[in-house]
Each structure stands twice: as structure tokens, then as C-alpha cells.
Design a protein around this motif. Structure first.
Motif, PDB file in Angstrom:
ATOM      1  N   ILE A 130       0.848  -1.196  -0.086  1.00  0.00           N
ATOM      2  CA  ILE A 130      -0.107  -0.165   0.016  1.00  0.00           C
ATOM      3  C   ILE A 130       1.004   1.172  -0.111  1.00  0.00           C
ATOM      4  O   ILE A 130       1.924   1.178   0.704  1.00  0.00           O
ATOM      5  CB  ILE A 130      -0.850   0.036   1.257  1.00  0.00           C
ATOM      6  N   LEU A 131       0.417   2.129  -0.815  1.00  0.00           N
ATOM      7  CA  LEU A 131       1.332   3.389  -1.036  1.00  0.00           C
ATOM      8  C   LEU A 131       0.303   4.530  -0.745  1.00  0.00           C
ATOM      9  O   LEU A 131      -0.954   4.672  -1.277  1.00  0.00           O
ATOM     10  CB  LEU A 131       1.793   3.579  -2.272  1.00  0.00           C
ATOM     11  N   THR A 132       0.641   5.516   0.170  1.00  0.00           N
ATOM     12  CA  THR A 132      -0.171   6.763   0.395  1.00  0.00           C
ATOM     13  C   THR A 132       0.194   7.945  -0.750  1.00  0.00           C
ATOM     14  O   THR A 132       1.223   8.076  -1.125  1.00  0.00           O
ATOM     15  CB  THR A 132      -0.397   7.182   1.841  1.00  0.00           C
ATOM     16  N   ILE A 133      -0.908   8.586  -0.965  1.00  0.00           N
ATOM     17  CA  ILE A 133      -0.812   9.755  -1.800  1.00  0.00           C
ATOM     18  C   ILE A 133      -1.229  11.110  -1.241  1.00  0.00           C
ATOM     19  O   ILE A 133      -2.538  10.967  -0.923  1.00  0.00           O
ATOM     20  CB  ILE A 133      -1.320   9.364  -3.183  1.00  0.00           C
ATOM     21  N   PRO A 134      -0.599  11.978  -1.037  1.00  0.00           N
ATOM     22  CA  PRO A 134      -0.733  13.442  -0.164  1.00  0.00           C
ATOM     23  C   PRO A 134      -1.953  14.446  -1.212  1.00  0.00           C
ATOM     24  O   PRO A 134      -1.433  15.483  -1.340  1.00  0.00           O
ATOM     25  CB  PRO A 134       0.466  13.917   0.069  1.00  0.00           C
ATOM     26  N   GLY A 135      -2.604  13.643  -2.034  1.00  0.00           N
ATOM     27  CA  GLY A 135      -3.604  14.537  -2.862  1.00  0.00           C
ATOM     28  C   GLY A 135      -4.302  13.714  -3.675  1.00  0.00           C
ATOM     29  O   GLY A 135      -4.393  12.511  -3.724  1.00  0.00           O
ATOM     30  N   GLU A 136      -4.724  14.370  -4.777  1.00  0.00           N
ATOM     31  CA  GLU A 136      -5.482  13.429  -6.082  1.00  0.00           C
ATOM     32  C   GLU A 136      -4.676  13.267  -7.447  1.00  0.00           C
ATOM     33  O   GLU A 136      -4.438  14.275  -8.024  1.00  0.00           O
ATOM     34  CB  GLU A 136      -6.659  14.172  -6.365  1.00  0.00           C
ATOM     35  N   ALA A 137      -3.752  12.145  -7.111  1.00  0.00           N
ATOM     36  CA  ALA A 137      -3.228  11.861  -8.412  1.00  0.00           C
ATOM     37  C   ALA A 137      -3.866  11.350  -9.576  1.00  0.00           C
ATOM     38  O   ALA A 137      -5.011  10.758  -9.414  1.00  0.00           O
ATOM     39  CB  ALA A 137      -2.170  10.715  -8.013  1.00  0.00           C
ATOM     40  N   LEU A 138      -3.512  11.915 -10.859  1.00  0.00           N
ATOM     41  CA  LEU A 138      -4.326  11.648 -11.963  1.00  0.00           C
ATOM     42  C   LEU A 138      -4.374   9.952 -12.207  1.00  0.00           C
ATOM     43  O   LEU A 138      -3.301   9.532 -11.791  1.00  0.00           O
ATOM     44  CB  LEU A 138      -4.069  12.475 -13.255  1.00  0.00           C
ATOM     45  N   PRO A 139      -5.347   9.482 -13.120  1.00  0.00           N
ATOM     46  CA  PRO A 139      -5.252   7.909 -13.200  1.00  0.00           C
ATOM     47  C   PRO A 139      -3.875   7.427 -13.706  1.00  0.00           C
ATOM     48  O   PRO A 139      -3.455   6.493 -13.476  1.00  0.00           O
ATOM     49  CB  PRO A 139      -6.364   7.647 -14.117  1.00  0.00           C
ATOM     50  N   ASN A 140      -3.163   8.194 -14.706  1.00  0.00           N
ATOM     51  CA  ASN A 140      -2.219   7.756 -15.493  1.00  0.00           C
ATOM     52  C   ASN A 140      -0.824   7.588 -14.289  1.00  0.00           C
ATOM     53  O   ASN A 140      -0.161   6.379 -14.336  1.00  0.00           O
ATOM     54  CB  ASN A 140      -1.759   8.402 -16.693  1.00  0.00           C
ATOM     55  N   ILE A 141      -0.952   8.310 -13.378  1.00  0.00           N
ATOM     56  CA  ILE A 141      -0.176   8.288 -12.377  1.00  0.00           C
ATOM     57  C   ILE A 141      -0.359   7.104 -11.354  1.00  0.00           C
ATOM     58  O   ILE A 141       0.658   6.429 -10.963  1.00  0.00           O
ATOM     59  CB  ILE A 141       0.092   9.677 -11.557  1.00  0.00           C
ATOM     60  N   GLY A 142      -1.519   6.761 -11.187  1.00  0.00           N
ATOM     61  CA  GLY A 142      -1.730   5.723 -10.507  1.00  0.00           C
ATOM     62  C   GLY A 142      -1.542   4.414 -10.909  1.00  0.00           C
ATOM     63  O   GLY A 142      -0.821   3.329 -10.414  1.00  0.00           O
ATOM     64  N   PHE A 143      -1.537   4.275 -12.261  1.00  0.00           N
ATOM     65  CA  PHE A 143      -1.488   3.077 -13.254  1.00  0.00           C
ATOM     66  C   PHE A 143       0.053   2.701 -13.119  1.00  0.00           C
ATOM     67  O   PHE A 143       0.337   1.710 -12.838  1.00  0.00           O
ATOM     68  CB  PHE A 143      -1.826   3.196 -14.566  1.00  0.00           C
ATOM     69  N   TYR A 144       0.882   3.929 -13.137  1.00  0.00           N
ATOM     70  CA  TYR A 144       2.230   3.716 -13.196  1.00  0.00           C
ATOM     71  C   TYR A 144       2.802   3.309 -11.912  1.00  0.00           C
ATOM     72  O   TYR A 144       3.522   2.502 -11.879  1.00  0.00           O
ATOM     73  CB  TYR A 144       2.938   5.053 -13.662  1.00  0.00           C
ATOM     74  N   LEU A 145       2.410   4.024 -10.922  1.00  0.00           N
ATOM     75  CA  LEU A 145       2.877   3.769  -9.505  1.00  0.00           C
ATOM     76  C   LEU A 145       2.541   2.227  -9.292  1.00  0.00           C
ATOM     77  O   LEU A 145       3.266   1.356  -8.590  1.00  0.00           O
ATOM     78  CB  LEU A 145       2.189   4.538  -8.530  1.00  0.00           C
ATOM     79  N   LYS A 146       1.429   1.453  -9.615  1.00  0.00           N
ATOM     80  CA  LYS A 146       1.075   0.401  -9.193  1.00  0.00           C
ATOM     81  C   LYS A 146       1.566  -0.692 -10.173  1.00  0.00           C
ATOM     82  O   LYS A 146       2.111  -1.731  -9.298  1.00  0.00           O
ATOM     83  CB  LYS A 146      -0.525   0.205  -9.554  1.00  0.00           C
ATOM     84  N   ARG A 147       1.947  -0.351 -11.357  1.00  0.00           N
ATOM     85  CA  ARG A 147       2.812  -1.387 -12.165  1.00  0.00           C
ATOM     86  C   ARG A 147       4.265  -1.311 -11.652  1.00  0.00           C
ATOM     87  O   ARG A 147       4.879  -2.293 -11.821  1.00  0.00           O
ATOM     88  CB  ARG A 147       2.897  -0.648 -13.680  1.00  0.00           C
ATOM     89  N   LYS A 148       4.909  -0.352 -10.838  1.00  0.00           N
ATOM     90  CA  LYS A 148       6.265  -0.439 -10.401  1.00  0.00           C
ATOM     91  C   LYS A 148       6.401  -0.624  -8.981  1.00  0.00           C
ATOM     92  O   LYS A 148       7.461  -0.943  -8.462  1.00  0.00           O
ATOM     93  CB  LYS A 148       6.795   1.096 -10.708  1.00  0.00           C
ATOM     94  N   MET A 149       5.248  -0.865  -8.054  1.00  0.00           N
ATOM     95  CA  MET A 149       5.277  -1.322  -6.724  1.00  0.00           C
ATOM     96  C   MET A 149       5.728  -2.961  -6.959  1.00  0.00           C
ATOM     97  O   MET A 149       5.922  -3.289  -7.793  1.00  0.00           O
ATOM     98  CB  MET A 149       4.194  -0.859  -6.100  1.00  0.00           C
ATOM     99  N   HIS A 150       5.796  -3.067  -5.546  1.00  0.00           N
ATOM    100  CA  HIS A 150       6.523  -4.577  -5.357  1.00  0.00           C
ATOM    101  C   HIS A 150       5.603  -5.659  -4.980  1.00  0.00           C
ATOM    102  O   HIS A 150       5.895  -6.967  -4.615  1.00  0.00           O
ATOM    103  CB  HIS A 150       7.524  -4.392  -4.548  1.00  0.00           C
ATOM    104  N   GLY A 151       4.030  -5.473  -4.600  1.00  0.00           N
ATOM    105  CA  GLY A 151       3.381  -6.584  -4.104  1.00  0.00           C
ATOM    106  C   GLY A 151       2.618  -7.265  -5.268  1.00  0.00           C
ATOM    107  O   GLY A 151       2.556  -6.941  -6.489  1.00  0.00           O
ATOM    108  N   GLU A 152       2.075  -8.324  -4.675  1.00  0.00           N
ATOM    109  CA  GLU A 152       1.325  -9.202  -5.877  1.00  0.00           C
ATOM    110  C   GLU A 152      -0.082  -8.384  -5.979  1.00  0.00           C
ATOM    111  O   GLU A 152      -0.504  -8.162  -7.105  1.00  0.00           O
ATOM    112  CB  GLU A 152       1.191 -10.675  -5.142  1.00  0.00           C
ATOM    113  N   HIS A 153      -0.339  -7.759  -4.955  1.00  0.00           N
ATOM    114  CA  HIS A 153      -1.356  -6.891  -4.938  1.00  0.00           C
ATOM    115  C   HIS A 153      -0.879  -5.525  -4.521  1.00  0.00           C
ATOM    116  O   HIS A 153      -0.532  -5.188  -3.463  1.00  0.00           O
ATOM    117  CB  HIS A 153      -2.547  -7.091  -4.229  1.00  0.00           C
ATOM    118  N   ASN A 154      -1.104  -4.175  -5.360  1.00  0.00           N
ATOM    119  CA  ASN A 154      -0.918  -3.045  -4.994  1.00  0.00           C
ATOM    120  C   ASN A 154      -2.005  -1.905  -5.006  1.00  0.00           C
ATOM    121  O   ASN A 154      -2.827  -1.930  -5.867  1.00  0.00           O
ATOM    122  CB  ASN A 154       0.214  -2.243  -6.234  1.00  0.00           C
TER     123      ASN A 154
END
Length: 268
Positions: free
Chosen positions: A185-209
């Protein structure tokens, strides 16, 4: 499944994935069910003149009635402008060129979307394997962002919350990472746009991000530099963002943080 959310600025640009974490006691009783999904719960909008839990109230109520325990909703990367899909798609759009439809702003629509979210959450978690004694790891860092927006700087300076800000027109926000079993789980201090969300999830290290948006601080919209002030529809989200580099700094610092931490145990 069904009409839950869409992107008001560009209908298809939103994250359709819902993540669910359910805590279960030793006797099989449900302690809590957490639903992580990116949407503004604003079926009713601000013109109805009432205060309500919107579609999230019915979602939590239905989950609690069917499974017991406490239901929790955590938003995701819902910025610019992922909102409840209350559109009347069976009718002609009110502005076909800009893809604007009329929609229902009533409690029945809150019930429809909230109950659909609850049904989907319980469907997702129904056959998920239980992780016994899941490993828990938590850490946090402070990240400093330059504040280019005079509007946002005035809010930071005038706020009674005493945000940690610098004479160089910067503000500091906290970012957390939580590893729970095979999830990250990663926290975001605001409202990130969806493309940022997709990129972060793709680069994180969990089986579920999972991304928890609007956490710790809510410093406006978070765009990539190539989106910042690029289109008329982004005028508002650019004006209420800290600045052009906010998204780049968020991505860089968050992934550096994730890369140097212990990784979630994918075998759990």
C-alpha cells in the motif's frame, strides 16, 4: 461491472480495478473489510443542499449487513476527474462533442452504485486465499514539493493546520508504505491522476498493489509535467495543483522509497 465510475474529462481514462482487504478472526468472523477504489463519491453533487455519505454509505452498510464487522472505504488515484457514473447513457448526451451526459442526482442512484460496489467487493474477496499470520511492515518518509501556485500557497500559509512549509515556497508531506502479506500500500498526499496511479501500481512490489489517495495531506491535484496546463479541461486541475513538478517528484520519491524497503512476501 456495471456503471460505478468514469472520468468526466475523458470517459475511458480511469482505473477499473478494485482491491479488497478483509481481516478475519480465528473463529472465521469478519473484523473489517477495506475497499480501495478510485472515485469521487459525489452522486448527489453540491447542488442538492444536503450532507450525506453519498454512495459510500450504502456500500458500507451492505457489506456490514452481509459479512459483519466494519466496512472501510479508501480512495485511490481519482484525480482529474474520476467520479460516480450516474450518467443516463440510454439518452442522447447533452453535449456530444465534449461527451457530457445528464445524470441522476438522487438517493436511489447512491443506493444503486453503493450496492454494486459492495457486491463487487464481496465477489472479489469471496474466494481469495486466507493469509495466516501475514507479515506487516510500515514506514514513512517526508517529501518536499515546490509550490508554484499562488492560490495553493495562500491556502498553505493561511491554514490553521500549520503545514510544514519553507521560505522557498515549498511544503512537506508524508508518504507511507505498508506491506501486508503479499500486498503493498502506498499513500498519496492529494489527488493523483489515473495515469500516475497506473504507473505507480505497475512499479510497486506487491502481488496486489493499493493506492490510498487523499491521505496525510490533500495538496490538490497531482499531474505529470506533460499534462500540466496542456489541455483546456486540465485548466482547473492545474490551477489547484502545487505545481508542474508535483507528479514527477511524487513518482520518483515514492518508487525510490519502495525500492529500498523490504518487499512484500508474495508466497503468503
Amino acid at each position: 461491472k456495471g456503471q460505478i465510475a468514469y472520468n468526466y474529462y475523458a470517459p475511458d481514462l480511469y482505473d477499473r480495478r478494485m482491491s479488497v482487504i478483509q481481516a478475519v478472526g480465528r473463529t472465521g468472523n469478519t473484523i473489517a473489510t477495506l475497499v480501495n477504489y478510485a472515485t469521487h463519491p459525489e452522486v448527489l453533487g453540491n447542488g442538492v443542499g444536503i450532507l450525506s455519505p453519498d454512495c459510500i454509505g450504502p456500500m458500507c452498510q451492505q457489506i456490514e449487513q452481509q459479512t459483519g464487522g466494519t466496512a472501510i472505504f479508501m480512495n485511490g488515484a481519482q484525480g482529474g476527474m474520476v467520479t460516480a457514473d450516474n450518467r443516463h447513457l440510454d439518452e442522447p448526451p447533452r453535449d456530444a462533442q465534449r461527451a457530457y451526459w445528464s445524470g441522476s442526482r438522487n438517493w436511489d442512484e447512491c443506493l444503486r452504485i453503493g450496492h454494486l460496489m459492495a457486491d463487487e467487493a464481496l465477489r472479489i474477496v469471496d474466494d481469495a486465499p486466507k493469509q495466516e499470520n501475514a507479515t506487516l511492515f510500515c514506514d514513512a518518509i517526508d517529501v518536499t514539493f515546490p509550490v508554484e501556485s499562488e492560490l495553493m500557497w495562500a491556502i498553505i500559509e493561511g491554514s490553521p493546520l500549520n503545514y510544514p512549509s519553507g521560505d522557498d515556497h515549498s511544503v512537506t508531506a508524508q508518504i507511507n508504505i505498508v506491506n501486508l502479506g503479499n500486498a503493498q500500500i502506498l499513500t498519496i498526499p492529494g489527488e493523483a491522476l489515473p495515469n500516475i496511479g497506473f504507473y505507480l501500481k505497475r512499479k510497486m512490489h506487491g502481488e496486489h498493489n493499493l493506492l490510498f489517495g487523499l491521505t496525510n495531506d490533500a495538496f490538490g491535484y497531482i499531474l505529470t509535467k506533460v499534462d500540466f496546463k496542456s489541455f483546456p479541461r486540465y485548466d482547473y486541475v492545474s490551477r489547484t495543483s502545487l505545481g508542474e513538478m508535483t507528479g514527477e517528484i511524487l513518482i520518483e520519491k515514492s518508487l525510490e522509497f519502495a525500492d529500498r524497503l523490504p518487499k512484500p512476501d508474495r508466497s503468503e
